[in-house]
Design a protein around this motif. Structure first.
Motif, mmCIF file in Angstrom:
data_model
loop_
_atom_site.group_PDB
_atom_site.id
_atom_site.type_symbol
_atom_site.label_atom_id
_atom_site.label_comp_id
_atom_site.label_asym_id
_atom_site.label_seq_id
_atom_site.Cartn_x
_atom_site.Cartn_y
_atom_site.Cartn_z
ATOM 1 N N LEU A 25 -7.100 -1.260 -6.305
ATOM 2 C CA LEU A 25 -6.997 -2.709 -6.049
ATOM 3 C C LEU A 25 -7.179 -2.960 -4.484
ATOM 4 N N HIS A 26 -8.281 -3.940 -4.355
ATOM 5 C CA HIS A 26 -8.559 -4.484 -2.961
ATOM 6 C C HIS A 26 -8.406 -5.999 -2.663
ATOM 7 N N LYS A 30 -4.308 6.962 -9.737
ATOM 8 C CA LYS A 30 -3.696 8.035 -9.268
ATOM 9 C C LYS A 30 -4.007 9.134 -10.547
ATOM 10 N N THR A 31 -3.924 8.660 -11.561
ATOM 11 C CA THR A 31 -4.193 9.547 -12.799
ATOM 12 C C THR A 31 -5.686 10.206 -12.653
ATOM 13 N N ASP A 51 -5.039 -2.988 2.897
ATOM 14 C CA ASP A 51 -4.989 -4.096 2.051
ATOM 15 C C ASP A 51 -5.612 -3.398 0.493
ATOM 16 N N GLU A 52 -5.348 -2.101 0.307
ATOM 17 C CA GLU A 52 -5.968 -1.517 -0.896
ATOM 18 C C GLU A 52 -4.408 -0.608 -1.602
ATOM 19 N N VAL A 53 -4.591 -0.961 -2.724
ATOM 20 C CA VAL A 53 -3.452 -0.622 -3.545
ATOM 21 C C VAL A 53 -3.806 0.396 -4.974
ATOM 22 N N VAL A 54 -3.200 1.511 -4.664
ATOM 23 C CA VAL A 54 -3.334 2.499 -5.816
ATOM 24 C C VAL A 54 -2.640 2.168 -6.857
ATOM 25 N N ALA A 63 0.670 -1.258 -0.220
ATOM 26 C CA ALA A 63 0.085 0.014 -0.120
ATOM 27 C C ALA A 63 0.953 1.285 0.150
ATOM 28 N N LEU A 64 1.961 1.356 0.777
ATOM 29 C CA LEU A 64 2.756 2.627 0.930
ATOM 30 C C LEU A 64 3.675 2.674 -0.265
ATOM 31 N N THR A 65 4.201 1.391 -0.819
ATOM 32 C CA THR A 65 5.001 1.511 -2.129
ATOM 33 C C THR A 65 4.228 2.312 -3.051
ATOM 34 N N ALA A 66 2.802 1.884 -3.309
ATOM 35 C CA ALA A 66 2.046 2.556 -4.415
ATOM 36 C C ALA A 66 1.933 3.998 -4.225
#
Length: 270
Positions: free
Chosen positions: A165-166, A90-91, A82-85, A18-21
């Motif tokens: 993404l979840h 982002k755009t 548990d969610e990823v951007v 999550a943080l990397t994204a």
């Protein structure tokens, strides 16, 4: 332009992704509620700003963030660990924020439910909407069931149709079942005590329609089976293979738990 708030408790497995994204964000907050694993170490390693507050409910915790965190930007995006951007999401949020009229208080966002590397688009009735991106000072949250919805909105809410993404099953099925056993108790209370009027089922606003649908469909005999039939057969969830079947079966079980707990609630003397 946007600050991001992530709610955590023992999220060492999911938080790194999550943080990397969102490494591009200059103002990331981790609001923790008593982690005993490496969650806070991971947050520090990724330069997130850490705060703590005892968890009472999702609505209360998000409101605590609005009231107490030193949020730098005019827009706030709430995420779970548990969610990823994605790059596309982002755009989409930057385009939405840059073009938002002054009367826009925030945006509903949707997700791709992921299981075993597969997007469960049909089984999960995509898109499902939650109020996640808001202009600072223009909205709050209130609890509904085990989750939350928007409250005291000053303005209009629009939609961002590009999903994030979840990974709701990343901790395994034992964890998911234990958590949803707790959630089913909260949903049973909400669907018994705070039943919306039937006319809300016909509302175009998903935040109004969905709570009404949940409450009224729970009254139907055999609703857990119908939930499975709708997602797996009518929506052709069977096309999503074994992950689709497993997901539909467990969501049917979740609705069964809610139904029997609603029956239990009705037997409790006032």
């Amino acid at each position: 332009m946007v600050s991001i708030v992530i709610l955590t408790k023992n999220e060492e497995k999911d938080l790194p992704a999550a943080l990397t994204a969102i490494a591009w964000c200059n103002d990331v907050h981790v609001l923790d509620s008593g982690s005993t694993d490496a969650t806070l170490d991971i947050a520090r390693e990724n330069n997130a700003k850490i705060s703590s507050n005892a968890f009472e409910s999702f609505g209360q915790q998000r409101n605590y963030a609005l009231d107490h965190l030193d949020i730098e930007n005019d827009w706030i995006l709430f995420l779970d660990a548990d969610e990823v951007v994605t790059k596309e999401f982002k755009t989409a949020i930057f385009e939405a924020m840059e073009t938002a009229r002054e009367e826009i208080a925030g945006f509903y966002c949707c997700w791709k439910m992921m299981l075993d590397g597969k997007w469960l688009k049909r089984c999960d009735n995509f898109p499902k909407w939650q109020f996640r991106l808001l202009r600072k000072g223009r909205a709050r949250f209130t609890d509904f069931g085990h989750g939350q919805k928007e409250d005291k909105v000053d303005g209009e809410i629009e939609y961002i149709r590009e999903p994030y993404l979840h990974f709701g099953f990343s901790k395994g099925w034992t964890y998911w079942i234990e958590r949803h056993n707790r959630y089913s108790s909260q949903e049973a209370i909400a669907r018994t005590i705070a039943i919306p009027p039937f006319k809300n089922v016909l509302s175009r606003n998903t935040s109004i329609r969905n709570p009404a649908l949940k409450s009224w469909l729970s009254k139907l005999p055999g609703w857990p089976f119908l939930r499975f039939f709708q997602a797996y057969i009518v929506n052709m969830g069977f096309m999503e293979g074994i992950p689709g079947f497993i997901y539909c079966a467990n969501m049917s079980y979740y609705e069964f738990l809610i139904q029997i707990k609603i029956r239990e609630q009705k037997r409790i003397p006032n």
